[in-house]
Design a protein around this motif. Sequence first.
Motif, PDB file in Angstrom:
ATOM      1  N   GLY A   5       0.867  -1.201  -0.166  1.00 41.43           N
ATOM      2  CA  GLY A   5       0.138  -0.061  -0.016  1.00 41.43           C
ATOM      3  C   GLY A   5       0.810   1.286   0.068  1.00 41.43           C
ATOM      4  N   ARG A   6       1.860   1.214   0.600  1.00 42.60           N
ATOM      5  CA  ARG A   6       2.822   2.518   0.667  1.00 42.60           C
ATOM      6  C   ARG A   6       3.405   2.657  -0.566  1.00 42.60           C
ATOM      7  N   GLY A  39      -0.948  -1.588   2.809  1.00 39.36           N
ATOM      8  CA  GLY A  39      -1.484  -2.749   2.369  1.00 39.36           C
ATOM      9  C   GLY A  39      -1.236  -3.741   3.369  1.00 39.36           C
ATOM     10  N   TYR A  40      -1.840  -5.134   3.616  1.00 40.41           N
ATOM     11  CA  TYR A  40      -1.678  -6.056   4.355  1.00 40.41           C
ATOM     12  C   TYR A  40      -0.172  -6.529   4.297  1.00 40.41           C
ATOM     13  N   PRO A  68      -5.739  -9.465  12.915  1.00 43.63           N
ATOM     14  CA  PRO A  68      -4.747  -8.670  11.805  1.00 43.63           C
ATOM     15  C   PRO A  68      -4.719  -9.467  10.482  1.00 43.63           C
ATOM     16  N   GLU A  69      -4.868 -10.666  10.471  1.00 44.72           N
ATOM     17  CA  GLU A  69      -4.720 -11.418   9.066  1.00 44.72           C
ATOM     18  C   GLU A  69      -6.066 -11.373   8.425  1.00 44.72           C
ATOM     19  N   THR A  70      -7.019 -10.468   8.838  1.00 47.18           N
ATOM     20  CA  THR A  70      -8.105 -10.505   8.022  1.00 47.18           C
ATOM     21  C   THR A  70      -8.443  -8.853   7.414  1.00 47.18           C
ATOM     22  N   LEU A  71      -7.251  -8.244   7.675  1.00 42.46           N
ATOM     23  CA  LEU A  71      -7.189  -6.676   7.158  1.00 42.46           C
ATOM     24  C   LEU A  71      -6.818  -6.709   5.682  1.00 42.46           C
ATOM     25  N   GLU A  72      -7.226  -6.004   4.787  1.00 38.97           N
ATOM     26  CA  GLU A  72      -6.933  -5.614   3.422  1.00 38.97           C
ATOM     27  C   GLU A  72      -6.026  -4.531   3.407  1.00 38.97           C
ATOM     28  N   ARG A  73      -6.370  -3.326   4.317  1.00 39.37           N
ATOM     29  CA  ARG A  73      -5.419  -2.301   4.390  1.00 39.37           C
ATOM     30  C   ARG A  73      -5.822  -1.326   5.321  1.00 39.37           C
ATOM     31  N   ILE A  74      -5.049  -0.205   5.652  1.00 35.85           N
ATOM     32  CA  ILE A  74      -4.972   0.519   6.733  1.00 35.85           C
ATOM     33  C   ILE A  74      -4.734   1.951   5.951  1.00 35.85           C
ATOM     34  N   THR A 119     -11.293  -4.576   6.132  1.00 39.01           N
ATOM     35  CA  THR A 119     -11.215  -5.952   5.991  1.00 39.01           C
ATOM     36  C   THR A 119     -11.351  -6.446   4.821  1.00 39.01           C
ATOM     37  N   ALA A 120     -10.573  -7.573   4.510  1.00 40.31           N
ATOM     38  CA  ALA A 120     -10.628  -8.017   3.179  1.00 40.31           C
ATOM     39  C   ALA A 120     -12.350  -8.662   3.113  1.00 40.31           C
TER      40      ALA A 120
END
Length: 677
Positions: A41-42, A59-60, A136-142, A166-167
């Motif tokens: 993501g960065r 991004g994750y 944490p493992e369910t995140l798609e992005r921050i 979340t994804a």
Amino acid sequence: MRGSTATKALSAMLLGSLFSTSAFAQEEGTDEADNQIVVYGRALEVIGVAQSGSQGTVGYADFEDVPISRTGELVENVPGVIATQHSGSGKANQYFLRGFNLDHGTDFAGFVDGAPINMRTHGHGQGYLDFNFVIPETLERIDYRKGPYFADVGDFTAAGTVAFTTADALDPFAKVEAGAFGFLRGVAGGSTRVGSGDLLIAAETQFYDGPWVLDEDLERFAGLIKYSTQGHDSSFSVQLNAYDSKWNSTDQVPQRAIDNGLIDRFGNIDPDLGGKTTRLGAVVNGTIGSTTYNAFATFYDFRLVSNFTYFLEDPVDGDQFVQVDRRWVLGGSVDHQFDLGAFDLTLGADLRHDAISKVGLFNSVGGVATTPIRTDSVDETGLGLYANGEVTLAPGLRAILGLRYDHISYDVSADLAANSGDGNDGILAPKASLAWQVTDALELYANYGQSFHSNDVRGAAITIDPVSGDPADRVPVFARAEGAEIGARVQQGSFHASLVGFWLKLDSELVFVGDGGATEANDGSRRYGVEANLFWRPTDWLLLDASYARTDARYVGPPAGMRDIPGAVPEVFAGGVTVKPVTDLTLTAQLRHFGSAPLIEDGSVKSDPTTLVNLGGYWDFGPLTLGAEVFNVFDAKDADITYFYESRLAGEAAGMEDLHIHPVEPRQLRVSARYRF
């Protein structure tokens, strides 16, 4: 110990075998090593899109292979943010950003899938922000944005905003982690096609004793069920999430007790402290053409036992107290985008109602509540309306103008009738930004905006101090924030960097008061500072990232020499190096440092700086990944948090002002195994 080791191990193994269905990848960009689709993501190109130099996306894949010792540290993916802890792993973290000691969330707004997480009029502190329910493992992005420049968010947004998403779909996996001090964690998840959409299910369980003389005995459970569909010009998702945790806590302890040998560095003064939290949520998100909507309902139940001053007020039974909070949070938001040619206009609204059936403070002995200090039921409703427009003034030059209006109404029913009451107030906040794309690789920004944090509405209705019986001063419903920022962003291939300078003024500072265990409104404040961020992937096997922030924070109003803000960390640095020496091996080293901060207004007492280094190694064997992480590699004896206030130990003739610290955890190893089905 409430749960045996065998029970804990069985729970983790059961989670590891829950899922074995197929799913679809949900990321972008290709990793040449294994053709797996990955998003960093960065590294996303945001020139021509971003509104400021201090916003971005993580991004994750940016934090998948980064050592994280506790869930709340996910916010440290936001450059310049530090997350610490002083009352057990189940409690919301302590956050630091832009010269703020944000306590547990004041002036720092958090969202998960569009649902606001900060708690207004909370039993422990205004704006309480607890991300512990996130898997944490369910995140798609921050996504993160700093400063009061954005019209679509209101309360608690002076310092910054962080939004977890979340994804919609996950490749099925199971993961088990184990480590020092009784750490055991199991998580599993995956998704499959159901009808025209994806059904995702994930669950997590965690146990931890910690290095403390008093076992933390953390028992944490979290779950997520989410169904999502994607149409030609519409999307829809609905989810249920659940979280429950309980823990014992070793709070900050007086330095003199350690120096005198009364307790170990990881010891405690009061052995009956701890808490529990239950959270159940439902969230709906969707789009129809240019309209986006969100709705949420959250049930929340919280109990925390604390004792910061020991025997200062009550030499016989001690100063232990219990804070409780039980509520429903209901609301939603909607916005619509209008394409008017050269002018893009967004109109939006959000609504939130907190139905707080019980928020209270009680004296306690041995962890059992005794006499009530104050109990209330509160109904608090917030309505926000905003307009945001973007226009191209010239090639490469964009202007963004926004206006937001927020209104809060409240009804407080207190056990002391004189402290009951109702009322309402509103606040208007303008925003303005310029973005000039000088070249394809360089964009400059100028931002101005106003925002606010709300105050605990019990303070807006109060007339009598429930402890002393003296008349009490009321606080306003809103404390206005005003800020400005200039910045630059460079994106050249895999090299991404930004530099910003900012100024921020608050009408009233929310400050944690150690000897009262509460967050109180204080004098106004001003801050100015600079932030620099770097993300660079010079080769396929090397990734470098770093962030640095320096802030000068002062009260406005008190006499000279009394203007330091306790806990306002002036300097933060974080950096990381990730290398892939061979295709299937990833090695990473991460450093975080936060500097010495004043602990009292005259600046004569300061905390020591804290520096930590973590290492991680991850080996891929087809669908199996083995990991090893070492936290606090150099076994630093620094403090996670430091306060200065008066307390009294058993046997002391009177109270003493002293440093009170919560040490960082010692060096420890954790290993993991993750299998992708």
